[in-house]
Design an enzyme around this catalytic site. Structure first.
Site, PDB file in Angstrom:
ATOM      1  N   HIS A  88       0.834  -1.177   0.024  1.00 27.10           N
ATOM      2  CA  HIS A  88       0.009  -0.082  -0.002  1.00 27.10           C
ATOM      3  C   HIS A  88       0.928   1.284  -0.053  1.00 27.10           C
ATOM      4  CE1 HIS A  88      -4.286  -1.386   1.619  1.00 27.10           C
ATOM      5  NE2 HIS A  88      -3.762  -2.426   0.396  1.00 27.10           N
ATOM      6  N   TYR A 216      -9.116   5.812   7.377  1.00 27.10           N
ATOM      7  CA  TYR A 216      -9.398   6.024   9.017  1.00 27.10           C
ATOM      8  C   TYR A 216     -10.385   7.041   9.036  1.00 27.10           C
ATOM      9  CZ  TYR A 216      -5.068   3.645  10.013  1.00 27.10           C
ATOM     10  OH  TYR A 216      -3.831   2.752  10.290  1.00 27.10           O
ATOM     11  N   PRO A 308      -4.127   0.493  18.764  1.00 25.32           N
ATOM     12  CA  PRO A 308      -3.801  -0.066  17.360  1.00 25.32           C
ATOM     13  C   PRO A 308      -3.939   1.008  16.190  1.00 25.32           C
ATOM     14  CG  PRO A 308      -6.063  -0.733  18.344  1.00 25.32           C
ATOM     15  CD  PRO A 308      -5.290  -0.184  19.482  1.00 25.32           C
ATOM     16  N   LYS A 312       1.202   0.072  15.030  1.00 24.44           N
ATOM     17  CA  LYS A 312       2.720  -0.083  15.528  1.00 24.44           C
ATOM     18  C   LYS A 312       2.847  -1.099  16.562  1.00 24.44           C
ATOM     19  CE  LYS A 312       3.693   3.294  13.257  1.00 24.44           C
ATOM     20  NZ  LYS A 312       4.393   2.658  12.020  1.00 24.44           N
ATOM     21  N   TYR A 400       4.056   6.665  10.043  1.00 17.10           N
ATOM     22  CA  TYR A 400       3.120   5.263   9.645  1.00 17.10           C
ATOM     23  C   TYR A 400       4.055   4.284   9.053  1.00 17.10           C
ATOM     24  CZ  TYR A 400      -1.086   3.057   8.482  1.00 17.10           C
ATOM     25  OH  TYR A 400      -2.031   2.092   7.992  1.00 17.10           O
TER      26      TYR A 400
HETATM   27  P1  FAS Z   1       1.489 -11.788  21.488  1.00 22.55           P
HETATM   28  O1  FAS Z   1       0.467 -11.354  22.721  1.00 22.55           O
HETATM   29  O2  FAS Z   1       1.108 -11.728  20.179  1.00 22.55           O
HETATM   30  O3  FAS Z   1       2.180 -12.952  21.993  1.00 22.55           O
HETATM   31  C1  FAS Z   1       2.555 -13.553  23.322  1.00 22.55           C
HETATM   32  C2  FAS Z   1       2.485 -14.889  23.277  1.00 22.55           C
HETATM   33  O4  FAS Z   1       2.894 -15.531  24.470  1.00 22.55           O
HETATM   34  C3  FAS Z   1       0.871 -15.666  22.988  1.00 22.55           C
HETATM   35  O5  FAS Z   1       0.979 -16.446  22.103  1.00 22.55           O
HETATM   36  C4  FAS Z   1       0.640 -16.309  24.331  1.00 22.55           C
HETATM   37  O6  FAS Z   1      -0.295 -17.278  24.440  1.00 22.55           O
HETATM   38  C5  FAS Z   1       1.974 -16.357  25.082  1.00 22.55           C
HETATM   39  N1  FAS Z   1       2.076 -16.472  26.446  1.00 22.55           N
HETATM   40  C6  FAS Z   1       1.248 -15.686  27.371  1.00 22.55           C
HETATM   41  N2  FAS Z   1       1.457 -15.924  28.542  1.00 22.55           N
HETATM   42  C7  FAS Z   1       2.473 -17.063  28.647  1.00 22.55           C
HETATM   43  C8  FAS Z   1       2.879 -17.767  29.538  1.00 22.55           C
HETATM   44  N3  FAS Z   1       2.957 -17.863  30.853  1.00 22.55           N
HETATM   45  N4  FAS Z   1       3.716 -19.051  29.320  1.00 22.55           N
HETATM   46  C9  FAS Z   1       3.888 -19.347  27.932  1.00 22.55           C
HETATM   47  N5  FAS Z   1       3.381 -18.384  26.781  1.00 22.55           N
HETATM   48  C10 FAS Z   1       2.656 -17.366  27.279  1.00 22.55           C
HETATM   49  N6  FAS Z   1      -1.509  -4.157  16.872  1.00 22.55           N
HETATM   50  C11 FAS Z   1      -1.475  -3.547  15.430  1.00 22.55           C
HETATM   51  O7  FAS Z   1      -0.428  -3.175  15.025  1.00 22.55           O
HETATM   52  N7  FAS Z   1      -2.839  -3.527  14.782  1.00 22.55           N
HETATM   53  C12 FAS Z   1      -3.972  -4.048  15.548  1.00 22.55           C
HETATM   54  O8  FAS Z   1      -4.954  -3.936  14.834  1.00 22.55           O
HETATM   55  C13 FAS Z   1      -4.109  -4.738  16.561  1.00 22.55           C
HETATM   56  N8  FAS Z   1      -4.938  -5.410  16.925  1.00 22.55           N
HETATM   57  C14 FAS Z   1      -4.808  -6.147  18.399  1.00 22.55           C
HETATM   58  C15 FAS Z   1      -5.904  -6.566  18.972  1.00 22.55           C
HETATM   59  C16 FAS Z   1      -5.856  -7.264  20.161  1.00 22.55           C
HETATM   60  C17 FAS Z   1      -7.126  -8.104  20.750  1.00 22.55           C
HETATM   61  C18 FAS Z   1      -4.610  -7.591  20.609  1.00 22.55           C
HETATM   62  C19 FAS Z   1      -4.704  -8.270  22.177  1.00 22.55           C
HETATM   63  C20 FAS Z   1      -3.605  -6.806  20.268  1.00 22.55           C
HETATM   64  C21 FAS Z   1      -3.498  -6.242  19.099  1.00 22.55           C
HETATM   65  N9  FAS Z   1      -2.583  -5.595  18.578  1.00 22.55           N
HETATM   66  C22 FAS Z   1      -2.647  -4.964  17.335  1.00 22.55           C
HETATM   67  C23 FAS Z   1      -1.376  -5.836  19.009  1.00 22.55           C
HETATM   68  C24 FAS Z   1      -0.709  -7.089  18.558  1.00 22.55           C
HETATM   69  O9  FAS Z   1      -0.541  -7.218  17.142  1.00 22.55           O
HETATM   70  C25 FAS Z   1       0.612  -7.187  19.403  1.00 22.55           C
HETATM   71  O10 FAS Z   1       1.600  -6.067  19.375  1.00 22.55           O
HETATM   72  C26 FAS Z   1       1.378  -8.243  19.037  1.00 22.55           C
HETATM   73  O11 FAS Z   1       0.635  -9.482  19.280  1.00 22.55           O
HETATM   74  C27 FAS Z   1       2.832  -8.192  19.895  1.00 22.55           C
HETATM   75  O12 FAS Z   1       3.291  -9.512  19.671  1.00 22.55           O
HETATM   76  P2  FAS Z   1       3.881 -10.249  21.006  1.00 22.55           P
HETATM   77  O13 FAS Z   1       4.930  -9.221  21.643  1.00 22.55           O
HETATM   78  O14 FAS Z   1       4.523 -11.611  20.366  1.00 22.55           O
HETATM   79  O15 FAS Z   1       2.636 -10.680  22.120  1.00 22.55           O
HETATM   80  C1  PHB Z   2      -6.066  -4.002  10.905  1.00 19.56           C
HETATM   81  O1  PHB Z   2      -5.905  -4.373   9.651  1.00 19.56           O
HETATM   82  O2  PHB Z   2      -6.347  -5.068  11.750  1.00 19.56           O
HETATM   83  C2  PHB Z   2      -5.593  -2.707  11.326  1.00 19.56           C
HETATM   84  C3  PHB Z   2      -5.109  -1.884  10.378  1.00 19.56           C
HETATM   85  C4  PHB Z   2      -4.523  -0.754  10.633  1.00 19.56           C
HETATM   86  C5  PHB Z   2      -4.423  -0.466  12.068  1.00 19.56           C
HETATM   87  C6  PHB Z   2      -5.049  -1.184  12.963  1.00 19.56           C
HETATM   88  C7  PHB Z   2      -5.462  -2.568  12.433  1.00 19.56           C
HETATM   89  O3  PHB Z   2      -3.943   0.822  12.479  1.00 19.56           O
END
Ligand code: FAS
Ligand code: PHB
Length: 405
Positions: A88, A216, A308, A312, A400
């Site tokens: 994009h 957005y 989100p 980032k 961004y």
């Molecule tokens: P993660 O949370 O992805 O991974 C951590 C892992 O550790 C998981 O698999 C978990 O099961 C495991 N774990 C936890 N406790 C443990 C334990 N005690 N023992 C062993 N394993 C354990 N970011 C964006 O940029 N855009 C978005 O739209 C966006 N939407 C999101 C929506 C939700 C609901 C959430 C929660 C986050 C969102 N994020 C978004 C942020 C997300 O993408 C995170 O930044 C990303 O998953 C970060 O990756 P990790 O640091 O690997 O953490």
């Molecule tokens: C998504 O596609 O999940 C998404 C894209 C851009 C954002 C947040 C989430 O800023």
């Protein structure tokens, strides 16, 4: 042995297993770190609380910075991303009933790639398995020991059998609710956080995206985001109350509300369909400092959370593990501790710039229920200024696409 270990430095020693780096968490941070270390001949074992399928069932991020793409290429996990990801060159801001394009390519010479976090996680898991690197799924009761000394270890149970993993370092990549940050004494850590009086209600549906780029929307009724995962699968969000109950949001209500937050032409063009996933994510800004405690390093959501809006979260996890892998490679290569001593400050410098950008864009685009009429005028004035100034748009664009590592 309940789980087979590959790699030369994973050795059986008296009922326990030894590795160089114990990685807690098989999300983007843990998996990418594991691959970066594997490529440098450093052995690591990933301990994941959930099953592989459960991890892959979570729908999260969708936008990759080019720095993240480069890291995936560097570890050999970029093939499907380049085949299926969507490059994009820009996105749009919708306000005052009009869409205003932010031309990332013209303003920065760079772009972002739309590729679901789920797919990125799948690619990294498949690559790790193909290389015989060890991941223990459904590792329960993970506990960290002696990371403030010279002989850290991690204990856990697998299929009800107690296990111990002896290691030289522990990488806490276990997310916001993980055990790693929770294992650090509160007195050793400083927490910075800000809550938001709203959440994001997200829907995934197998319908074509309403536009070829992200939109957005920051209209009076509240924020909305039109995103996608492919040309046939869309991801939409609407701002909702922080305590919203998803049971109150049947699909039709979601689609009706989304239309009301778009301009008439875009609302008219919206293709709707049954949701295949629907969830509410809370929004928060959160940083734990420092990101290193003796032989324990935090990376990704374990150390910081961003709303989100700026896309980032996932990308910060990537830059954290880039810095951490470089530091560990230096340590195991030259026995130099300069990299690991500098890790926290280096990672936090980039984290805080992303925290600022994510807070700023969230504050600009969302409706704050308690805000005054003056506050809403200021939001509109900033959007009008942004849409009319290449300098302002360039500042938005360079954040961004991702600030330099
Ligand atoms: P993660 O949370 O992805 O991974 C951590 C892992 O550790 C998981 O698999 C978990 O099961 C495991 N774990 C936890 N406790 C443990 C334990 N005690 N023992 C062993 N394993 C354990 N970011 C964006 O940029 N855009 C978005 O739209 C966006 N939407 C999101 C929506 C939700 C609901 C959430 C929660 C986050 C969102 N994020 C978004 C942020 C997300 O993408 C995170 O930044 C990303 O998953 C970060 O990756 P990790 O640091 O690997 O953490
Ligand atoms: C998504 O596609 O999940 C998404 C894209 C851009 C954002 C947040 C989430 O800023």
């Amino acid at each position: 042995m309940l789980w087979q270990l590959a790699g030369k430095k994973n050795e059986l020693a008296g009922g326990s297993v030894r590795t160089q780096v114990a990685i807690i968490g098989s999300g983007p941070a843990g998996l990418l770190l594991g691959q970066l270390l594997h490529g440098a001949g450093i052995d690591a074992v990933i301990l994941e609380r959930q099953s592989r399928d459960y991890v892959l069932s979570r729908i999260r991020a969708g936008v990759l910075e080019d720095g993240t793409v480069r890291l995936l290429d560097a570890v050999g996990a970029g093939a499907r991303l380049h085949a299926e990801g969507l490059p994009h060159d820009g996105f749009e801001l919708l306000f005052g009933g009009r869409r205003h394009r932010i031309d990332l390519q013209r303003l920065t010479g760079r772009r972002v790639t739309i590729y679901g976090q789920t797919e990125m996680t799948r690619d990294l898991m498949d690559l790790r398995a193909s290389e015989g690197a060890a991941t223990v799924f459904e590792a329960k009761d993970v506990a960290l020991h002696d990371f403030d000394g010279s002989k850290p270890s991690v204990t856990f149970t697998k299929d009800g059998v107690a296990q111990r993993l002896d290691c030289e370092f522990i990488a806490g990549c276990d997310g916001y609710h993980g055990i790693s940050r929770a294992s650090v004494p509160g007195s050793a850590m400083q927490i910075f956080e800000r809550g938001y009086p709203f959440g994001w209600l997200g829907i995934l549906a197998d319908v074509p995206p309403v536009s070829h780029e992200l939109i957005y929307a920051g209209e009076e009724r509240g924020f909305a985001l039109c995103s996608m995962r492919s040309q046939s699968r869309s991801r939409y969000y609407v701002q909702c109350a922080a305590d919203e109950d998803i049971a109150n949001w049947p699909d039709e209500r979601f689609w009706d509300e989304l239309r009301l937050r778009l301009d008439p032409a875009t609302a008219e063009a919206l293709v709707t369909g049954p949701s295949i996933e629907k969830s509410i994510a809370p929004l928060r800004s959160f940083v734990a400092e420092p990101m290193r405690f003796g032989r324990l390093f935090l990376a990704g959501d374990a150390a910081h959370i961003v709303p989100p809006t700026g896309a980032k979260g996932l990308n910060l996890a990537a830059s954290d593990v880039h810095y951490l892998s470089q530091a560990l490679i230096d340590y195991f290569g030259e026995r130099s501790s300069a990299g690991i001593d500098a890790y926290s400050a280096k990672a936090l410098a980039r984290v805080w710039k992303a925290e600022r950008f994510s807070w700023w864009l969230t504050s600009l685009m969302h409706h704050f229920p308690q805000d005054s009429a003056f506050g809403r005028r200021i939001q509109r004035a900033e959007l009008d200024y942004l849409a009319g100034s290449d300098h302002a748009m360039a500042a938005l664009a360079e954040n961004y696409v991702g600030l330099p590592y």
